[in-house]
Design a protein around this motif. Structure first.
Motif, PDB file in Angstrom:
ATOM      1  N   LEU A 290      36.906  28.625  36.661  1.00  0.00           N
ATOM      2  CA  LEU A 290      36.317  29.960  36.796  1.00  0.00           C
ATOM      3  C   LEU A 290      37.187  30.982  36.080  1.00  0.00           C
ATOM      4  O   LEU A 290      38.380  31.113  36.367  1.00  0.00           O
ATOM      5  CB  LEU A 290      36.193  30.354  38.280  1.00  0.00           C
ATOM      6  CG  LEU A 290      35.243  29.520  39.135  1.00  0.00           C
ATOM      7  CD1 LEU A 290      35.279  30.022  40.587  1.00  0.00           C
ATOM      8  CD2 LEU A 290      33.809  29.556  38.591  1.00  0.00           C
ATOM      9  N   ASP A 291      36.579  31.705  35.126  1.00  0.00           N
ATOM     10  CA  ASP A 291      37.249  32.846  34.513  1.00  0.00           C
ATOM     11  C   ASP A 291      37.222  33.988  35.526  1.00  0.00           C
ATOM     12  O   ASP A 291      36.200  34.229  36.170  1.00  0.00           O
ATOM     13  CB  ASP A 291      36.506  33.259  33.229  1.00  0.00           C
ATOM     14  CG  ASP A 291      37.259  34.290  32.406  1.00  0.00           C
ATOM     15  OD1 ASP A 291      38.129  33.896  31.622  1.00  0.00           O
ATOM     16  OD2 ASP A 291      36.955  35.493  32.548  1.00  0.00           O
ATOM     17  N   VAL A 292      38.360  34.671  35.689  1.00  0.00           N
ATOM     18  CA  VAL A 292      38.418  35.803  36.623  1.00  0.00           C
ATOM     19  C   VAL A 292      38.848  37.034  35.843  1.00  0.00           C
ATOM     20  O   VAL A 292      39.988  37.132  35.385  1.00  0.00           O
ATOM     21  CB  VAL A 292      39.393  35.537  37.787  1.00  0.00           C
ATOM     22  CG1 VAL A 292      39.321  36.673  38.802  1.00  0.00           C
ATOM     23  CG2 VAL A 292      39.101  34.202  38.460  1.00  0.00           C
TER      24      VAL A 292
ATOM     25  N   ASP B 161      43.076  49.315  38.862  1.00  0.00           N
ATOM     26  CA  ASP B 161      44.471  48.895  38.876  1.00  0.00           C
ATOM     27  C   ASP B 161      44.437  47.360  38.934  1.00  0.00           C
ATOM     28  O   ASP B 161      44.506  46.774  40.003  1.00  0.00           O
ATOM     29  CB  ASP B 161      45.177  49.489  40.108  1.00  0.00           C
ATOM     30  CG  ASP B 161      46.595  48.946  40.271  1.00  0.00           C
ATOM     31  OD1 ASP B 161      47.103  48.278  39.341  1.00  0.00           O
ATOM     32  OD2 ASP B 161      47.182  49.179  41.340  1.00  0.00           O
ATOM     33  N   ASP B 162      44.291  46.732  37.759  1.00  0.00           N
ATOM     34  CA  ASP B 162      44.092  45.274  37.791  1.00  0.00           C
ATOM     35  C   ASP B 162      45.379  44.520  38.102  1.00  0.00           C
ATOM     36  O   ASP B 162      45.349  43.352  38.456  1.00  0.00           O
ATOM     37  CB  ASP B 162      43.389  44.736  36.527  1.00  0.00           C
ATOM     38  CG  ASP B 162      44.129  45.013  35.241  1.00  0.00           C
ATOM     39  OD1 ASP B 162      45.104  45.790  35.259  1.00  0.00           O
ATOM     40  OD2 ASP B 162      43.720  44.449  34.205  1.00  0.00           O
ATOM     41  N   GLU B 163      46.492  45.224  38.038  1.00  0.00           N
ATOM     42  CA  GLU B 163      47.751  44.598  38.436  1.00  0.00           C
ATOM     43  C   GLU B 163      47.722  44.274  39.925  1.00  0.00           C
ATOM     44  O   GLU B 163      48.363  43.335  40.380  1.00  0.00           O
ATOM     45  CB  GLU B 163      48.880  45.592  38.145  1.00  0.00           C
ATOM     46  CG  GLU B 163      50.093  44.965  37.549  1.00  0.00           C
ATOM     47  CD  GLU B 163      51.127  46.035  37.194  1.00  0.00           C
ATOM     48  OE1 GLU B 163      50.811  46.946  36.397  1.00  0.00           O
ATOM     49  OE2 GLU B 163      52.241  45.940  37.727  1.00  0.00           O
ATOM     50  N   ALA B 164      46.968  45.065  40.682  1.00  0.00           N
ATOM     51  CA  ALA B 164      46.795  44.786  42.107  1.00  0.00           C
ATOM     52  C   ALA B 164      45.533  43.962  42.349  1.00  0.00           C
ATOM     53  O   ALA B 164      45.528  43.019  43.138  1.00  0.00           O
ATOM     54  CB  ALA B 164      46.712  46.100  42.890  1.00  0.00           C
ATOM     55  N   LEU B 165      44.449  44.317  41.651  1.00  0.00           N
ATOM     56  CA  LEU B 165      43.144  43.704  41.951  1.00  0.00           C
ATOM     57  C   LEU B 165      43.009  42.271  41.446  1.00  0.00           C
ATOM     58  O   LEU B 165      42.380  41.436  42.114  1.00  0.00           O
ATOM     59  CB  LEU B 165      42.015  44.581  41.382  1.00  0.00           C
ATOM     60  CG  LEU B 165      40.611  44.194  41.814  1.00  0.00           C
ATOM     61  CD1 LEU B 165      40.477  44.179  43.335  1.00  0.00           C
ATOM     62  CD2 LEU B 165      39.575  45.143  41.199  1.00  0.00           C
ATOM     63  N   LEU B 166      43.605  41.943  40.287  1.00  0.00           N
ATOM     64  CA  LEU B 166      43.469  40.569  39.786  1.00  0.00           C
ATOM     65  C   LEU B 166      44.096  39.562  40.765  1.00  0.00           C
ATOM     66  O   LEU B 166      43.431  38.591  41.148  1.00  0.00           O
ATOM     67  CB  LEU B 166      44.028  40.437  38.361  1.00  0.00           C
ATOM     68  CG  LEU B 166      43.731  39.110  37.654  1.00  0.00           C
ATOM     69  CD1 LEU B 166      42.231  38.857  37.510  1.00  0.00           C
ATOM     70  CD2 LEU B 166      44.408  39.040  36.277  1.00  0.00           C
ATOM     71  N   PRO B 167      45.353  39.785  41.201  1.00  0.00           N
ATOM     72  CA  PRO B 167      45.907  38.833  42.179  1.00  0.00           C
ATOM     73  C   PRO B 167      45.126  38.779  43.494  1.00  0.00           C
ATOM     74  O   PRO B 167      44.944  37.702  44.052  1.00  0.00           O
ATOM     75  CB  PRO B 167      47.338  39.327  42.419  1.00  0.00           C
ATOM     76  CG  PRO B 167      47.524  40.562  41.643  1.00  0.00           C
ATOM     77  CD  PRO B 167      46.369  40.748  40.729  1.00  0.00           C
ATOM     78  N   GLU B 168      44.628  39.924  43.951  1.00  0.00           N
ATOM     79  CA  GLU B 168      43.840  39.925  45.199  1.00  0.00           C
ATOM     80  C   GLU B 168      42.588  39.073  45.051  1.00  0.00           C
ATOM     81  O   GLU B 168      42.207  38.325  45.953  1.00  0.00           O
ATOM     82  CB  GLU B 168      43.380  41.353  45.536  1.00  0.00           C
ATOM     83  CG  GLU B 168      44.330  42.161  46.385  1.00  0.00           C
ATOM     84  CD  GLU B 168      43.670  43.493  46.771  1.00  0.00           C
ATOM     85  OE1 GLU B 168      42.662  43.469  47.499  1.00  0.00           O
ATOM     86  OE2 GLU B 168      44.168  44.547  46.321  1.00  0.00           O
ATOM     87  N   THR B 169      41.929  39.215  43.897  1.00  0.00           N
ATOM     88  CA  THR B 169      40.690  38.463  43.655  1.00  0.00           C
ATOM     89  C   THR B 169      40.996  36.965  43.557  1.00  0.00           C
ATOM     90  O   THR B 169      40.271  36.128  44.103  1.00  0.00           O
ATOM     91  CB  THR B 169      39.997  38.972  42.375  1.00  0.00           C
ATOM     92  OG1 THR B 169      39.908  40.396  42.438  1.00  0.00           O
ATOM     93  CG2 THR B 169      38.610  38.382  42.219  1.00  0.00           C
ATOM     94  N   VAL B 170      42.074  36.640  42.840  1.00  0.00           N
ATOM     95  CA  VAL B 170      42.500  35.235  42.719  1.00  0.00           C
ATOM     96  C   VAL B 170      42.716  34.635  44.108  1.00  0.00           C
ATOM     97  O   VAL B 170      42.253  33.531  44.413  1.00  0.00           O
ATOM     98  CB  VAL B 170      43.788  35.143  41.872  1.00  0.00           C
ATOM     99  CG1 VAL B 170      44.517  33.823  42.101  1.00  0.00           C
ATOM    100  CG2 VAL B 170      43.473  35.340  40.392  1.00  0.00           C
TER     101      VAL B 170
ATOM    102  N   LEU C 130      49.648  35.402  38.174  1.00  0.00           N
ATOM    103  CA  LEU C 130      50.331  34.101  38.114  1.00  0.00           C
ATOM    104  C   LEU C 130      51.196  33.866  39.347  1.00  0.00           C
ATOM    105  O   LEU C 130      51.331  32.740  39.816  1.00  0.00           O
ATOM    106  CB  LEU C 130      51.202  34.020  36.850  1.00  0.00           C
ATOM    107  CG  LEU C 130      50.460  33.741  35.547  1.00  0.00           C
ATOM    108  CD1 LEU C 130      51.379  33.982  34.347  1.00  0.00           C
ATOM    109  CD2 LEU C 130      49.902  32.315  35.523  1.00  0.00           C
ATOM    110  N   LYS C 131      51.757  34.941  39.865  1.00  0.00           N
ATOM    111  CA  LYS C 131      52.644  34.808  41.029  1.00  0.00           C
ATOM    112  C   LYS C 131      51.916  34.284  42.263  1.00  0.00           C
ATOM    113  O   LYS C 131      52.537  33.703  43.142  1.00  0.00           O
ATOM    114  CB  LYS C 131      53.311  36.154  41.348  1.00  0.00           C
ATOM    115  CG  LYS C 131      54.399  36.477  40.322  1.00  0.00           C
ATOM    116  CD  LYS C 131      55.144  37.757  40.651  1.00  0.00           C
ATOM    117  CE  LYS C 131      56.223  37.988  39.598  1.00  0.00           C
ATOM    118  NZ  LYS C 131      56.520  39.405  39.393  1.00  0.00           N
TER     119      LYS C 131
END
Ligand code: THG
Length: 284
Positions: free
Chosen positions: A62-64, A72-81, A106-107
């Motif tokens: 899945l592409d996210v 603020d994708d620095e916060a939202l991308l990890p939350e979604t992952v 990645l973290k």
């Protein structure tokens, strides 16, 4: 060449000699107002629905992508992952032009994801490759650089080679570099598809790497997009495309057909199984 990706517990092999792997594109706010609205509210229910329906219709990865104006994708991308991997065990493709968002995601990503993407720009190589190495992730390399996007397939190939060499210097194994030849709208340039198709061939024949591309990019602004995309996809797969980024609901039957035709599906098992699975879904 085999690129191995991992979900929480599952392992997926993208094999230049194997069946085509589908990277589901739909967790992407482009033209999806509802996804923007729900993500803004940190409500992941709709994103999870998109994940579920893509897995049911054939997505292997899945592409996210949570990029929209003001995010603020620095916060939202990890939350979604985190929300997705709590619910599903499938490898992810972390899609953002922001290296900080990629690093933050990645973290928290379990397994081994694919980073989407690095490109030949010095700034991008320096920001993404060390982070990919540190986290043991695979990377998609877009064949553009500080001079922009060229329409010369030889030059696109040279950028692919440069990205590969820089990745190897950074300690990333060659099989963890997946090249994107840059599919662009054929309505804007009559040679757009030919340039991409030739680039795929050069990268496949000379470097032997796995190759991805946005499956619907070429048909922007045109009618009958599915047919146009599939015609382009057939030639792309024949030339060496191994893992398109696509809407599985629109592409999986076609991809299974291509695998069958290319001798990658013994006794048409996957082709028929997919058909019966989809029939069962319709009736459930
Ligand atoms: N290469 C790489 N990454 C990419 C792209 C690429 N990520 C983003 C994009 N291109 C691929 N992802 C999408 C996600 C959604 C849509 C298209 C591409 C989309 N398309 C239709 C539209 O524009 O109307 C609607 C959906 C559909 O057809 O089902 O929404 O090239 N490395």
């Amino acid at each position: 060449m085999q690129t191995i990706l991992k979900g929480k517990t599952t392992e997926l092999i993208i094999d230049t000699e194997g069946p085509v792997v589908i990277i589901g594109e739909s967790i992407n706010p482009t033209r999806r107002k509802k996804l923007v609205e729900t993500l803004k509210a940190h409500d992941f229910e709709f994103a999870l629905q998109l994940a579920k329906s893509q897995i049911e219709t054939g997505a292997d990865v899945l592409d996210v992508n949570v990029g929209f104006p003001g995010v603020d994708d620095e916060a939202l991308l990890p939350e979604t992952v985190q929300a997705i991997q709590e619910a599903f065990d499938i490898p992810l493709c972390l899609d953002s032009p922001n290296p900080k968002a990629i690093e933050a995601a990645l973290k928290v990503t379990l397994g081994k994801p694919l980073i989407n993407s690095v490109n030949g720009e010095e700034k991008s190589l320096q920001a993404i490759l060390p982070v990919a190495k540190e986290h043991g992730a695979a990377v998609i390399g877009l064949v553009m650089d500080d001079d922009g996007i060229t329409l010369d397939p030889e030059k696109r190939f040279q950028i692919a080679e440069k990205i590969l060499n820089r990745a190897i210097q950074t300690g990333i194994p060659q099989e963890d570099v997946v090249i994107d030849p840059l599919a662009m709208a054929v309505s804007a340039d009559p040679n757009a598809c030919m340039v991409t198709l030739e680039t795929i061939k050069l990268v496949h024949d000379r470097l032997g790497l796995n190759i991805t591309q946005g499956a619907s990019n070429i048909s922007f602004g045109l009618p009958n997009r599915v047919e146009l995309n599939n015609a382009h996809m057939a030639i792309s797969i024949w030339n060496g495309l191994s893992c398109p980024i696509a809407n599985p609901a629109k592409i999986t039957t076609f991809v299974r057909a291509m695998d069958l035709i290319r001798g990658k599906d013994e006794f048409a098992m996957r082709f028929t199984e997919f058909f019966y699975n989809q029939e069962a879904l319709k009736n459930s």
